[in-house]
Motif scaffolding. Structure first.
Motif, PDB file in Angstrom:
ATOM      1  N   VAL A   1       0.843  -1.205   0.000  1.00  0.00           N
ATOM      2  CA  VAL A   1       0.000   0.000   0.000  1.00  0.00           C
ATOM      3  C   VAL A   1       0.875   1.250   0.000  1.00  0.00           C
ATOM      4  O   VAL A   1       0.616   2.194  -0.746  1.00  0.00           O
ATOM      5  CB  VAL A   1      -0.974  -0.007   1.205  1.00  0.00           C
ATOM      6  N   GLU A   2       1.918   1.234   0.798  1.00  0.00           N
ATOM      7  CA  GLU A   2       2.818   2.387   0.823  1.00  0.00           C
ATOM      8  C   GLU A   2       3.470   2.593  -0.545  1.00  0.00           C
ATOM      9  O   GLU A   2       3.567   3.714  -1.046  1.00  0.00           O
ATOM     10  CB  GLU A   2       3.887   2.203   1.903  1.00  0.00           C
ATOM     11  N   GLN A   3       3.885   1.499  -1.168  1.00  0.00           N
ATOM     12  CA  GLN A   3       4.507   1.600  -2.493  1.00  0.00           C
ATOM     13  C   GLN A   3       3.493   2.074  -3.543  1.00  0.00           C
ATOM     14  O   GLN A   3       3.798   2.965  -4.339  1.00  0.00           O
ATOM     15  CB  GLN A   3       5.093   0.258  -2.902  1.00  0.00           C
ATOM     16  N   LEU A   4       2.301   1.486  -3.550  1.00  0.00           N
ATOM     17  CA  LEU A   4       1.280   1.877  -4.526  1.00  0.00           C
ATOM     18  C   LEU A   4       0.909   3.354  -4.415  1.00  0.00           C
ATOM     19  O   LEU A   4       0.613   3.997  -5.419  1.00  0.00           O
ATOM     20  CB  LEU A   4       0.013   1.023  -4.348  1.00  0.00           C
ATOM     21  N   SER A   5       0.918   3.872  -3.191  1.00  0.00           N
ATOM     22  CA  SER A   5       0.527   5.268  -2.974  1.00  0.00           C
ATOM     23  C   SER A   5       1.701   6.223  -3.051  1.00  0.00           C
ATOM     24  O   SER A   5       1.547   7.416  -2.758  1.00  0.00           O
ATOM     25  CB  SER A   5      -0.171   5.401  -1.617  1.00  0.00           C
ATOM     26  N   GLY A   6       2.860   5.726  -3.416  1.00  0.00           N
ATOM     27  CA  GLY A   6       4.037   6.579  -3.476  1.00  0.00           C
ATOM     28  C   GLY A   6       4.442   7.113  -2.111  1.00  0.00           C
ATOM     29  O   GLY A   6       4.987   8.206  -2.019  1.00  0.00           O
ATOM     30  N   GLY A   7       4.147   6.349  -1.068  1.00  0.00           N
ATOM     31  CA  GLY A   7       4.504   6.744   0.287  1.00  0.00           C
ATOM     32  C   GLY A   7       3.492   7.650   0.958  1.00  0.00           C
ATOM     33  O   GLY A   7       3.645   8.010   2.119  1.00  0.00           O
ATOM     34  N   ARG A   8       2.439   8.012   0.249  1.00  0.00           N
ATOM     35  CA  ARG A   8       1.435   8.924   0.789  1.00  0.00           C
ATOM     36  C   ARG A   8       0.556   8.265   1.851  1.00  0.00           C
ATOM     37  O   ARG A   8       0.131   8.906   2.802  1.00  0.00           O
ATOM     38  CB  ARG A   8       0.571   9.443  -0.367  1.00  0.00           C
ATOM     39  N   VAL A   9       0.285   6.959   1.688  1.00  0.00           N
ATOM     40  CA  VAL A   9      -0.576   6.242   2.632  1.00  0.00           C
ATOM     41  C   VAL A   9       0.263   5.215   3.377  1.00  0.00           C
ATOM     42  O   VAL A   9       0.869   4.330   2.764  1.00  0.00           O
ATOM     43  CB  VAL A   9      -1.756   5.545   1.910  1.00  0.00           C
ATOM     44  N   ARG A  10       0.279   5.361   4.692  1.00  0.00           N
ATOM     45  CA  ARG A  10       0.977   4.417   5.562  1.00  0.00           C
ATOM     46  C   ARG A  10      -0.041   3.868   6.545  1.00  0.00           C
ATOM     47  O   ARG A  10      -0.416   4.553   7.504  1.00  0.00           O
ATOM     48  CB  ARG A  10       2.124   5.108   6.296  1.00  0.00           C
ATOM     49  N   LEU A  11      -0.493   2.659   6.280  1.00  0.00           N
ATOM     50  CA  LEU A  11      -1.513   2.055   7.137  1.00  0.00           C
ATOM     51  C   LEU A  11      -0.929   1.643   8.477  1.00  0.00           C
ATOM     52  O   LEU A  11       0.137   1.030   8.536  1.00  0.00           O
ATOM     53  CB  LEU A  11      -2.103   0.814   6.465  1.00  0.00           C
ATOM     54  N   ARG A  12      -1.635   1.954   9.521  1.00  0.00           N
ATOM     55  CA  ARG A  12      -1.275   1.453  10.838  1.00  0.00           C
ATOM     56  C   ARG A  12      -1.837   0.045  10.960  1.00  0.00           C
ATOM     57  O   ARG A  12      -2.822  -0.304  10.292  1.00  0.00           O
ATOM     58  CB  ARG A  12      -1.841   2.345  11.928  1.00  0.00           C
ATOM     59  N   VAL A  13      -1.248  -0.753  11.812  1.00  0.00           N
ATOM     60  CA  VAL A  13      -1.662  -2.146  11.958  1.00  0.00           C
ATOM     61  C   VAL A  13      -3.138  -2.248  12.329  1.00  0.00           C
ATOM     62  O   VAL A  13      -3.877  -3.051  11.753  1.00  0.00           O
ATOM     63  CB  VAL A  13      -0.771  -2.874  12.986  1.00  0.00           C
ATOM     64  N   GLY A  14      -3.589  -1.425  13.260  1.00  0.00           N
ATOM     65  CA  GLY A  14      -4.998  -1.467  13.666  1.00  0.00           C
ATOM     66  C   GLY A  14      -5.935  -1.150  12.520  1.00  0.00           C
ATOM     67  O   GLY A  14      -6.980  -1.788  12.353  1.00  0.00           O
ATOM     68  N   THR A  15      -5.578  -0.149  11.728  1.00  0.00           N
ATOM     69  CA  THR A  15      -6.383   0.210  10.555  1.00  0.00           C
ATOM     70  C   THR A  15      -6.396  -0.930   9.558  1.00  0.00           C
ATOM     71  O   THR A  15      -7.448  -1.298   9.030  1.00  0.00           O
ATOM     72  CB  THR A  15      -5.828   1.486   9.892  1.00  0.00           C
ATOM     73  N   LEU A  16      -5.218  -1.504   9.291  1.00  0.00           N
ATOM     74  CA  LEU A  16      -5.121  -2.595   8.333  1.00  0.00           C
ATOM     75  C   LEU A  16      -6.033  -3.752   8.718  1.00  0.00           C
ATOM     76  O   LEU A  16      -6.810  -4.232   7.900  1.00  0.00           O
ATOM     77  CB  LEU A  16      -3.686  -3.099   8.223  1.00  0.00           C
ATOM     78  N   TYR A  17      -5.933  -4.204   9.961  1.00  0.00           N
ATOM     79  CA  TYR A  17      -6.711  -5.382  10.341  1.00  0.00           C
ATOM     80  C   TYR A  17      -8.202  -5.090  10.409  1.00  0.00           C
ATOM     81  O   TYR A  17      -9.017  -5.973  10.141  1.00  0.00           O
ATOM     82  CB  TYR A  17      -6.139  -6.024  11.612  1.00  0.00           C
ATOM     83  N   GLY A  18      -8.585  -3.856  10.683  1.00  0.00           N
ATOM     84  CA  GLY A  18      -9.997  -3.474  10.581  1.00  0.00           C
ATOM     85  C   GLY A  18     -10.487  -3.576   9.146  1.00  0.00           C
ATOM     86  O   GLY A  18     -11.572  -4.105   8.877  1.00  0.00           O
ATOM     87  N   VAL A  19      -9.682  -3.083   8.204  1.00  0.00           N
ATOM     88  CA  VAL A  19     -10.027  -3.155   6.779  1.00  0.00           C
ATOM     89  C   VAL A  19     -10.059  -4.614   6.320  1.00  0.00           C
ATOM     90  O   VAL A  19     -10.999  -5.038   5.637  1.00  0.00           O
ATOM     91  CB  VAL A  19      -9.049  -2.325   5.921  1.00  0.00           C
ATOM     92  N   LEU A  20      -9.041  -5.392   6.696  1.00  0.00           N
ATOM     93  CA  LEU A  20      -9.014  -6.808   6.303  1.00  0.00           C
ATOM     94  C   LEU A  20     -10.237  -7.551   6.828  1.00  0.00           C
ATOM     95  O   LEU A  20     -10.879  -8.308   6.082  1.00  0.00           O
ATOM     96  CB  LEU A  20      -7.735  -7.485   6.805  1.00  0.00           C
ATOM     97  N   ASP A  21     -10.584  -7.337   8.090  1.00  0.00           N
ATOM     98  CA  ASP A  21     -11.755  -8.007   8.665  1.00  0.00           C
ATOM     99  C   ASP A  21     -13.023  -7.646   7.911  1.00  0.00           C
ATOM    100  O   ASP A  21     -13.861  -8.509   7.624  1.00  0.00           O
ATOM    101  CB  ASP A  21     -11.916  -7.659  10.146  1.00  0.00           C
ATOM    102  N   ARG A  22     -13.184  -6.360   7.577  1.00  0.00           N
ATOM    103  CA  ARG A  22     -14.373  -5.930   6.847  1.00  0.00           C
ATOM    104  C   ARG A  22     -14.419  -6.533   5.445  1.00  0.00           C
ATOM    105  O   ARG A  22     -15.459  -7.012   4.988  1.00  0.00           O
ATOM    106  CB  ARG A  22     -14.441  -4.399   6.767  1.00  0.00           C
TER     107      ARG A  22
END
Length: 108
Positions: free
Chosen positions: A31-52
């Motif tokens: 995600v960081e690479q795809l966004s050119g470093g603009r988006v850095r997901l935190r672990v909590g955010t990531l796992y919330g998105v993955l669960d959804r």
């Protein structure tokens, strides 16, 4: 899956899984690479998105591996998830075309 627009984190997570399965930290890096470093997901955010996304049927766990004493769960894009991602790309492209058209018009 719903037809509502994806959040940016959900869009980028689906995009990160479009070419191959990845584990959580692999998704964060992609995600960081795809966004050119603009988006850095935190672990909590990531796992919330993955669960959804799992609950919605867009992705599914593929396998688990033990690495350095910790379990890594790999996720993969489902057919439904690919359709959602393709629809979102088409929606964003249509919006971009409409805006480019507006920008091309010079005010009088």
């Amino acid at each position: 899956m719903t037809a509502r627009p994806l959040t940016e984190p959900a869009f980028l997570v689906l995009a990160a899984l479009a070419d191959r399965p990845r584990h959580g930290y692999g998704v964060i890096g992609e995600v960081e690479q795809l966004s050119g470093g603009r988006v850095r997901l935190r672990v909590g955010t990531l796992y919330g998105v993955l669960d959804r996304l799992v609950a919605e049927g867009a992705i599914e766990p593929e396998r688990e591996e033990v690495h350095a004493g910790r379990v890594r769960r790999y996720y993969r894009l489902t057919g439904a998830g690919r359709q959602v991602l393709e629809a979102e790309v088409a929606r964003l492209e249509a919006n971009a075309r409409a805006v480019r058209g507006r920008l091309a018009v010079r005010p009088a």
